[in-house]
Design an enzyme around this catalytic site. Sequence first.
Site, short mmCIF file in Angstrom:
data_model
loop_
_atom_site.label_atom_id
_atom_site.label_comp_id
_atom_site.label_asym_id
_atom_site.label_seq_id
_atom_site.Cartn_x
_atom_site.Cartn_y
_atom_site.Cartn_z
N TYR A 118 0.75 -1.23 0.15
CA TYR A 118 -0.14 0.03 -0.07
C TYR A 118 0.96 1.19 -0.07
O TYR A 118 1.98 1.20 0.79
CB TYR A 118 -0.85 -0.09 1.13
CG TYR A 118 -1.75 1.23 1.41
CD1 TYR A 118 -2.93 1.34 0.67
CD2 TYR A 118 -1.66 2.28 2.26
CE1 TYR A 118 -3.84 2.41 0.71
CE2 TYR A 118 -2.23 3.26 2.42
CZ TYR A 118 -3.59 3.49 1.48
OH TYR A 118 -4.64 4.41 1.76
N LYS A 170 4.60 10.38 8.03
CA LYS A 170 4.63 10.81 9.38
C LYS A 170 5.71 10.83 10.39
O LYS A 170 5.68 11.52 11.35
CB LYS A 170 3.24 9.75 10.01
CG LYS A 170 3.21 8.28 9.69
CD LYS A 170 1.83 7.70 9.57
CE LYS A 170 2.04 6.60 8.42
NZ LYS A 170 0.87 6.27 8.00
N ASP A 224 9.26 2.73 -0.59
CA ASP A 224 8.28 3.66 0.17
C ASP A 224 8.73 3.25 1.59
O ASP A 224 8.28 2.01 2.31
CB ASP A 224 7.04 3.20 -0.26
CG ASP A 224 5.69 3.56 0.61
OD1 ASP A 224 6.28 4.30 1.45
OD2 ASP A 224 4.77 3.54 0.40
#
Length: 428
Positions: free
Chosen positions: A142, A265, A237
């Site tokens: 994802y 984040k 990622d």
Amino acid sequence: MTTSETLFARAQELIPGGVNSPVRAFRSVGGVPVFMQSARGAWLTDVDGKQYVDFINSWGPMILGHAPAVVLDALTKALPDSLSFGAPTRREVELAELLIELVPSLEKVRLVNSGTEATMSAIRVARGYTGRAKILKFEGCYHGHGDSFLIAAGSGALTLGAPDSPGVTEGVARDTLTVPYNDLAAVEAAIAANPDQLAAIIIEPVVGNMGLVEPAPGFLAGLRALCTKHSIVLIFDEVMTGFRLAPGGAQERYGVVPDMTTLGKIIGGGLPVGAYGGRADIMNQVAPAGKVYQAGTLSGNPLATAAGMAQLRYLHEHPEVYQQLETIGTRLADGTRQIAKELGLHYTVNQVGSMFSLFFTPEPVNNLEDAKKANLPAFGRYFHAMLNRGIYLAPSQFEALFISTAITDELVEKYLTACRESLIEAHH
Ligand code: HOZ
């Protein structure tokens, strides 16, 4: 009725599904999501005053636990200066310097507001750089909710049982190829079938979005070699793994340097932020240095950079944190594995450093097909049994757990006791 139940009923009238991000809705485990009030260290307090030990940690960034003094102090200091300038600031330069110093692949970096923005921008740059259209991703990985990534996607897309999203046009979908994770031969075949057409291969170097799945020995290095050979931009990622699995992320841990990296984040210490970066020749394509456009008023926001700098500097100055996280992670994973074995369940526990998953299947989990063999109803019962015992897990089999330094020996014991009782309850 609990306050969470009341709020969820109100939310469902106002917000699609009652939540602002699908996994939070508890759809795959049933029941009503817990609405949170506050958090300190390892503990969350919900709107009814009930407390939970947190094993999500905002999906990664709260690596020092909630509300660490070092981050709160930095925010308090930054607060009176400005909430947003929409103009350059000193801290953006300092944060860029720190990111480039710590993450092996970064020569230049651009700050954005979320991991999704980072991945969307990274593939645009890879396409601009190579002049090619297609990208390759792995089933169950994802990369945020950009159109190009909602093909065979993990995380909430799996929770909904809809790994391909309506609204993504056929044209976009055609440009995204997917192959199973950990399958180098499938990658080679996809490259051979699309000669000189692939701009990028994007991957979670350690997957957190089908549960925790580790790269097989040689898999990442094999990707590196293929990308170099075929002039394809390799993008790691590291939104979940960056600054978590090592100071320099999974690329440092596995010794494989991608061409580009996306971060999220954790570099904002919990505030909304993201970043993408990589080789200078590739990043120099980004406007205004180059022609690939990407922009944002809140990019490099002064509060996000203050919180992020404080947390990253702390991690940089206290490398012992990583050994501490490794030890806690191993105790939790080994303990879980042992309990499952003693109960005759022999479930699979995957762990890398401070991320781990208990899969409700006795078979090894190396890709999405393996993860999907898990007994999801049993997982749902286990999740609720843990929640009732004050342990806050990710509400889906297809998510990893994240550990913070606030997990003490005593809390490890609390988790293991709850784990044993909950596994028994789930299989009763
Ligand atoms: N995408 C996150 C899990 N992989 C969930 C985000 C959220 O709900 O906050």
